[in-house]
Structures are given as structure tokens and as C-alpha cells.
Design a protein around this motif. Structure first.
Motif, PDB file in Angstrom:
ATOM      1  N   ASN A  79       0.928  -1.095   0.342  1.00 16.22           N
ATOM      2  CA  ASN A  79      -0.314  -0.524   0.033  1.00 16.22           C
ATOM      3  C   ASN A  79       0.947   1.058  -0.359  1.00 16.22           C
ATOM      4  OD1 ASN A  79       0.880   0.352   2.310  1.00 16.22           O
ATOM      5  ND2 ASN A  79      -0.994   0.085   3.315  1.00 16.22           N
ATOM      6  N   TYR A  86       0.569  -7.158   0.596  1.00 13.11           N
ATOM      7  CA  TYR A  86      -0.838  -8.322   0.074  1.00 13.11           C
ATOM      8  C   TYR A  86      -0.630  -9.600  -0.777  1.00 13.11           C
ATOM      9  CZ  TYR A  86      -3.977  -4.522   1.637  1.00 13.11           C
ATOM     10  OH  TYR A  86      -4.248  -3.321   2.450  1.00 13.11           O
ATOM     11  N   SER A  88      -0.765 -12.727  -3.601  1.00 17.30           N
ATOM     12  CA  SER A  88      -1.912 -13.426  -3.920  1.00 17.30           C
ATOM     13  C   SER A  88      -1.042 -14.953  -3.843  1.00 17.30           C
ATOM     14  CB  SER A  88      -2.202 -13.500  -4.969  1.00 17.30           C
ATOM     15  OG  SER A  88      -2.118 -13.114  -6.223  1.00 17.30           O
ATOM     16  N   MET A  95      -5.309 -15.141  -0.615  1.00 15.22           N
ATOM     17  CA  MET A  95      -4.629 -13.385  -0.635  1.00 15.22           C
ATOM     18  C   MET A  95      -4.357 -13.414   0.972  1.00 15.22           C
ATOM     19  SD  MET A  95      -4.849  -9.727   0.319  1.00 15.22           S
ATOM     20  CE  MET A  95      -6.286 -10.089  -0.013  1.00 15.22           C
ATOM     21  N   ALA A  97      -3.124 -10.908   3.981  1.00 12.82           N
ATOM     22  CA  ALA A  97      -2.107  -8.990   4.070  1.00 12.82           C
ATOM     23  C   ALA A  97      -1.203  -9.864   5.039  1.00 12.82           C
ATOM     24  CB  ALA A  97      -3.462  -8.417   4.361  1.00 12.82           C
ATOM     25  N   THR A 107      -6.550 -13.704   6.476  1.00 12.75           N
ATOM     26  CA  THR A 107      -5.968 -14.480   5.149  1.00 12.75           C
ATOM     27  C   THR A 107      -7.145 -14.417   4.735  1.00 12.75           C
ATOM     28  OG1 THR A 107      -4.644 -15.841   6.808  1.00 12.75           O
ATOM     29  CG2 THR A 107      -5.490 -16.915   4.288  1.00 12.75           C
ATOM     30  N   TYR A 108      -7.385 -13.736   3.894  1.00  5.72           N
ATOM     31  CA  TYR A 108      -8.614 -13.573   2.327  1.00  5.72           C
ATOM     32  C   TYR A 108      -8.499 -15.502   1.753  1.00  5.72           C
ATOM     33  CZ  TYR A 108     -12.359 -12.487  -1.592  1.00  5.72           C
ATOM     34  OH  TYR A 108     -13.396 -12.303  -1.842  1.00  5.72           O
ATOM     35  N   THR A 121      -4.698  -1.962  -5.063  1.00  2.00           N
ATOM     36  CA  THR A 121      -5.747  -1.611  -4.249  1.00  2.00           C
ATOM     37  C   THR A 121      -6.127   0.240  -4.179  1.00  2.00           C
ATOM     38  OG1 THR A 121      -3.349  -0.395  -2.679  1.00  2.00           O
ATOM     39  CG2 THR A 121      -4.371  -2.441  -2.144  1.00  2.00           C
ATOM     40  N   ILE A 127      -9.465  -3.608  -1.459  1.00  2.00           N
ATOM     41  CA  ILE A 127      -8.546  -4.550  -2.559  1.00  2.00           C
ATOM     42  C   ILE A 127      -8.848  -4.875  -3.359  1.00  2.00           C
ATOM     43  CG2 ILE A 127      -6.780  -6.344  -2.194  1.00  2.00           C
ATOM     44  CD1 ILE A 127      -7.366  -5.806   0.875  1.00  2.00           C
ATOM     45  N   SER A 142     -10.619  -3.639   2.829  1.00  2.00           N
ATOM     46  CA  SER A 142      -9.068  -3.335   3.464  1.00  2.00           C
ATOM     47  C   SER A 142      -8.883  -4.215   5.268  1.00  2.00           C
ATOM     48  CB  SER A 142      -8.746  -2.093   4.067  1.00  2.00           C
ATOM     49  OG  SER A 142      -9.771  -1.326   5.298  1.00  2.00           O
ATOM     50  N   GLY A 144     -10.469  -7.727   5.049  1.00  3.03           N
ATOM     51  CA  GLY A 144     -10.193  -8.815   4.579  1.00  3.03           C
ATOM     52  C   GLY A 144     -11.791  -9.067   3.735  1.00  3.03           C
TER      53      GLY A 144
END
Length: 189
Positions: A79, A86, A88, A95, A97, A107-108, A121, A127, A142, A144
Motif C-alpha cells: 500500500n 498483500y 496472492s 490472498m 495481508a 487471510t482472504y 489497492t 483490495i 481493507s 479482508g
């Protein structure tokens, strides 16, 4: 007769200044506080931190909350304030962070995200994540949480690979696999 070194003033012609050698093939690249952040699928799926001269400062082999390995870190985005990183992960639907100390913030994951690639972003810190195999672009908060799908497989059958926001506008660009077009999207209604 003395030889004269010719210096080109042609700014349109890039030239290599030097090379920085890494231990492994680089998959993703970002710059943070005069350090290079490089992702690789080698050395236990490492993230390499190098100084601007190429000396390795740190190697990160990230685990998620359950201590399972996160395979194939691919794209990396930092960012504007350089406080969040971030990444992937190409194998799966993740993804992650990190803060600037490389602690996992969240964790997304999402069932509708398959093989995340490109990541960016916006000015609010939201994101945007390209799902290559799922043929979608997801808008994530932001912290997730999925906000919405911006591009879906119904709208576009090609695999999105990269996304980039345009300056501070509500406009972004997406590139697709096997496609010679960059699509421009506007977030405004």
C-alpha cells in the motif's frame, strides 16, 4: 585521440544499469522502503527481502494461521503508506495481508476465487484481486471482507491476470490471458 563516451538523452530508450541476482526465479516484485520484495515458489515458497543493492536481508517462509504452508506466492502489492503487504497465492484461493513486520493480519479466501493473480489497492485501501481460473475480479475491503464481484465469468470468459488503478480516480484497467485488449472499468454508477 581521447575517446568520448556518448550519453543518450533519448528518454524513450531504456537501458540496463545493472543486474540484481537472486537465489531463485522471481515471480512477483515490489519495492518497500528501499527494499525489494520478491516472491518465489522455490525454497519452501519464500518471500525474499533484498536491499536495493541486492543483498538478501531476510527470507520469509509464511505459514497461515493453522501453520499450513502457503503454496506459490505470486503477485505482491504494497500500500501507499508501506504499512501493508498483500500477496496472492497461486495454488488455491488465498490472498494474505501482512503488516510491515511480516505478521499475518488476515487471510482472504473465497469459494468463487480460483488461482488469484493480479492485485491492487485503491485510495481508500480496498483490495482488488483477479481470479484467473474463476474469471473474476473481486472487490475486498481493507480488513479482508468481500464487498462485491466486479467482473464475473458471465461477463468475461477470459482469465484476468493483472489489475491497476489509474491514479486517484475510480477507474481501473484489467488485462486478460490470451487477449490483446486492456479493458478500462469505471467504478462510478
Amino acid at each position: 585521440m581521447e575517446s568520448v563516451l556518448s550519453i543518450s538523452n533519448d528518454l524513450d530508450t531504456p537501458h540496463s544499469v545493472r543486474e540484481i541476482r537472486t537465489r531463485f526465479a522471481c515471480w512477483g516484485l515490489a519495492v518497500m522502503k528501499d527494499q525489494l520484495v520478491i516472491t518465489t515458489g522455490y525454497d519452501e515458497n519464500s518471500i525474499l527481502i533484498l536491499d536495493i543493492n541486492g543483498s538478501e536481508i531476510r527470507t520469509i517462509r509464511p505459514d497461515n494461521y493453522q501453520s499450513n504452508k502457503l503454496p506459490y506466492p505470486f503477485h505482491v502489492k504494497i500500500n501507499r503508506s508501506e504499512t501493508m503487504i498483500y500477496i496472492s497465492y497461486n495454488d488455491g484461493r488465498k490472498m494474505v495481508a501482512y503488516n510491515s513486520s511480516w505478521n499475518v493480519l488476515f487471510t482472504y479466501t473465497d469459494q468463487d476465487m480460483k488461482v488469484p493473480y493480479g492485485i491492487d489497492t485503491d485510495r481508500e485501501g480496498n483490495i482488488y484481486l483477479c481470479g484467473s481460473i474463476s474469471c473474476n475480479v473481486q472487490h475486498v475491503s481493507s480488513d479482508g471482507k468481500l464487498i462485491k464481484l466486479l467482473v464475473t465469468k458471465k461477463e468475461h470468459m477470459n482469465e484476468p491476470l493483472a489489475i491497476k488503478f489509474y491514479n486517484d480516480m475510480d477507474r481501473f484497467f484489467v488485462t486478460y490471458s490470451d487477449c490483446d485488449v486492456v479493458e478500462v472499468y469505471d467504478m462510478c454508477d
